[in-house]
Write an enzyme that holds these catalytic residues in place. Structure first.
Site, PDB file in Angstrom:
ATOM      1  N   GLU A 135       0.871  -1.174  -0.021  1.00 15.30           N
ATOM      2  CA  GLU A 135      -0.049  -0.176   0.036  1.00 15.30           C
ATOM      3  C   GLU A 135       1.012   1.378   0.029  1.00 15.30           C
ATOM      4  O   GLU A 135       1.921   1.362   0.475  1.00 15.30           O
ATOM      5  CB  GLU A 135      -1.011   0.017   1.143  1.00 15.30           C
ATOM      6  CG  GLU A 135      -2.058  -1.208   1.127  1.00 15.30           C
ATOM      7  CD  GLU A 135      -2.949  -1.196   2.103  1.00 15.30           C
ATOM      8  OE1 GLU A 135      -4.158  -1.758   1.912  1.00 15.30           O
ATOM      9  OE2 GLU A 135      -2.757  -0.421   3.275  1.00 15.30           O
ATOM     10  N   CYS A 174       3.649   8.592   1.090  1.00 14.41           N
ATOM     11  CA  CYS A 174       4.328   7.626   2.211  1.00 14.41           C
ATOM     12  C   CYS A 174       4.493   6.375   1.310  1.00 14.41           C
ATOM     13  O   CYS A 174       3.473   5.668   0.816  1.00 14.41           O
ATOM     14  CB  CYS A 174       3.260   7.517   3.468  1.00 14.41           C
ATOM     15  SG  CYS A 174       4.002   6.169   4.410  1.00 14.41           S
ATOM     16  N   CYS A 216       6.267  -6.864   6.995  1.00 11.76           N
ATOM     17  CA  CYS A 216       7.448  -6.477   7.885  1.00 11.76           C
ATOM     18  C   CYS A 216       7.485  -7.386   9.107  1.00 11.76           C
ATOM     19  O   CYS A 216       6.831  -8.379   9.446  1.00 11.76           O
ATOM     20  CB  CYS A 216       6.714  -5.076   8.801  1.00 11.76           C
ATOM     21  SG  CYS A 216       7.921  -4.244   9.671  1.00 11.76           S
ATOM     22  N   CYS A 242       6.187  -4.566  15.852  1.00 12.28           N
ATOM     23  CA  CYS A 242       5.747  -3.409  16.842  1.00 12.28           C
ATOM     24  C   CYS A 242       4.456  -3.716  17.458  1.00 12.28           C
ATOM     25  O   CYS A 242       3.503  -3.676  16.568  1.00 12.28           O
ATOM     26  CB  CYS A 242       6.105  -2.122  16.285  1.00 12.28           C
ATOM     27  SG  CYS A 242       7.790  -1.825  15.657  1.00 12.28           S
ATOM     28  N   CYS A 272       1.419  -1.578  16.068  1.00  6.54           N
ATOM     29  CA  CYS A 272       1.370  -1.202  14.627  1.00  6.54           C
ATOM     30  C   CYS A 272       0.631  -2.236  14.012  1.00  6.54           C
ATOM     31  O   CYS A 272       0.795  -3.442  13.834  1.00  6.54           O
ATOM     32  CB  CYS A 272       2.638  -0.986  13.851  1.00  6.54           C
ATOM     33  SG  CYS A 272       2.643  -0.772  12.072  1.00  6.54           S
ATOM     34  N   CYS A 330      -1.164   6.471   9.923  1.00  9.01           N
ATOM     35  CA  CYS A 330       0.114   6.045  10.488  1.00  9.01           C
ATOM     36  C   CYS A 330      -0.174   4.813  11.359  1.00  9.01           C
ATOM     37  O   CYS A 330      -0.883   4.555  12.176  1.00  9.01           O
ATOM     38  CB  CYS A 330       0.758   6.977  11.247  1.00  9.01           C
ATOM     39  SG  CYS A 330       2.385   6.576  11.881  1.00  9.01           S
TER      40      CYS A 330
END
Length: 390
Positions: free
Chosen positions: A113, A126, A133, A137, A140, A366
């Site tokens: 994305e 962005c 990933c 985290c 997230c 975010c």
């Protein structure tokens, strides 16, 4: 020579692509070598690189037939051997606030994305550096998607080209230069940890900064890292862009939970590397990203500790109200708590803007990036179960 930084994942070698070679993402040196290997005379190669480079990155041309300052015969030769391809746009969503989120498909059928955020007098893109990933985290949403692979330099710069396509921002050849830019800034804050894909990110950003192409200043590019300490100095030397760090906590105990990479390189080691960065890269200051989590990291004591930790580092602190997602284990800090935190930082002499959440209605804010198609395959209960298990 230092050993390369690796991730704690199994890397399966991929076969080299068969068929035509995609020129998007090749550095100037790689493009020159590729053209020579395909039969371009060595004496002509430098000139040909410059010509093709401008067509691809300055004018946005994808068809060799349109490269009119090359002979017809040479254009035909190029078309037989090469392609100019960018990621395929699978879907586009537009938020009520104007934010655009693109789901793009890359080689192997993988999807990432990309988010465009329009602001007054600027527009920020962005972009992602990995499929998924590896950092997990805990706050997230993107981190709940397992790492598949690094993106190539072509797939990274291709995201920029896709956005320029959609914004209609490729200039016409021979038209007067227009300094007004819809896409004026890049942030490497999408899916993945950029410094675990250093070479791909470096090559893509050098293409973005090239004076005969997209022409973005290094000060218009911000790379966000969770703290891959050994690669920070290399970033200063080989990219030289602005740096942001996903900090989010003021003690190792809390940061170990929020940003597990802290167990490998703790706060003290990270801050030592950051102190040298502005000097090495000639950057003005480092941005500390700090997500505001209710009753986790948002106390006045945390704010005072943060100010003490970053003392001596030219910095600003971006306070990010937590963007909630299905099954999230945290809540957004109350507004008065965020404001109190910001006031303490501001009084200590640091800029402390509170980021306005953008694109929440399309899950583009975010920490929310994750393939829409994967989300669609899972129920809310499945997502919540994965979060608890993680």
């Amino acid at each position: 020579m230092s050993a390369p930084i690796t991730q704690d994942v199994l890397t399966i070698p991929r076969k080299l692509p068969e068929g035509p070679i995609n020129l998007v993402g090749l550095t100037r040196a790689q493009l020159r070598e590729t053209l020579i290997n395909a039969g371009t005379p060595e004496k002509q190669a430098k000139m040909r690189v410059g010509q093709i480079w401008q067509w691809i990155y300055q004018w946005g041309v994808r068809d060799f037939a349109e490269m009119t300052n090359l002979s017809k015969a040479y254009r035909a030769e190029l078309a037989e051997t090469f392609v100019i391809e960018v990621p395929e746009v699978v879907s586009k969503q537009v938020s009520a606030d104007g934010t655009r989120k693109y789901l793009v498909r890359i080689a192997g059928g993988h999807e990432v994305e990309v988010v465009y955020i329009p602001e007054e007098n600027r527009g920020t893109l962005c972009i992602s550096s990995q499929v998924g990933c590896t950092l997990t985290c805990s706050f997230c949403h993107t981190g709940t998607q397992k790492l598949v692979r690094n993106l190539t330099a072509g797939e990274i710069i291709g995201q920029v080209m896709v956005a320029r396509d959609d914004l209609g921002e490729w200039p016409e050849r021979g038209a007067p230069k227009d300094e007004t830019r819809l896409l004026s800034n890049i942030v490497l804050m999408g899916m993945g940890e950029p410094l675990y894909n250093f070479e791909g990110v470096r090559d893509a950003m050098q293409i973005a900064m090239d004076a005969e192409g997209i022409q973005l200043s290094r000060r218009r590019i911000t790379l966000s890292t969770s703290g891959v300490v050994p690669e920070i100095a290399k970033t200063a030397e080989e990219i030289g862009c602005l740096l942001a760090v996903s900090f989010h906590a003021t003690t190792d105990e809390v940061r170990d939970k929020l940003v597990p990479i802290n167990k490998k390189w703790n706060i003290a080691e990270l801050l030592d590397a950051l102190r040298a960065y502005p000097r090495l890269s000639n950057s003005e200051r480092i941005t500390f990203e700090y997500v505001m989590l209710k009753d986790v990291n948002d106390s006045d004591a945390d704010a005072r500790r943060l100010v003490k930790l970053i003392q001596g580092i030219p910095a600003k602190i971006n306070l990010i109200p937590f963007n909630e997602w299905p099954g999230a284990p945290y809540e957004r800090s109350d507004w008065d708590r965020i404001q109190s935190f910001a006031d303490i930082i501001h009084k200590a002499g640091y800029a402390s803007p509170i980021r306005t959440p953008r694109g929440e209605d399309i899950m583009a804010a975010c920490g929310q990036l994750k393939s829409a198609t994967e989300r669609a395959r899972k129920s809310r209960k499945q997502i919540e179960a994965e979060t608890r298990a993680g």
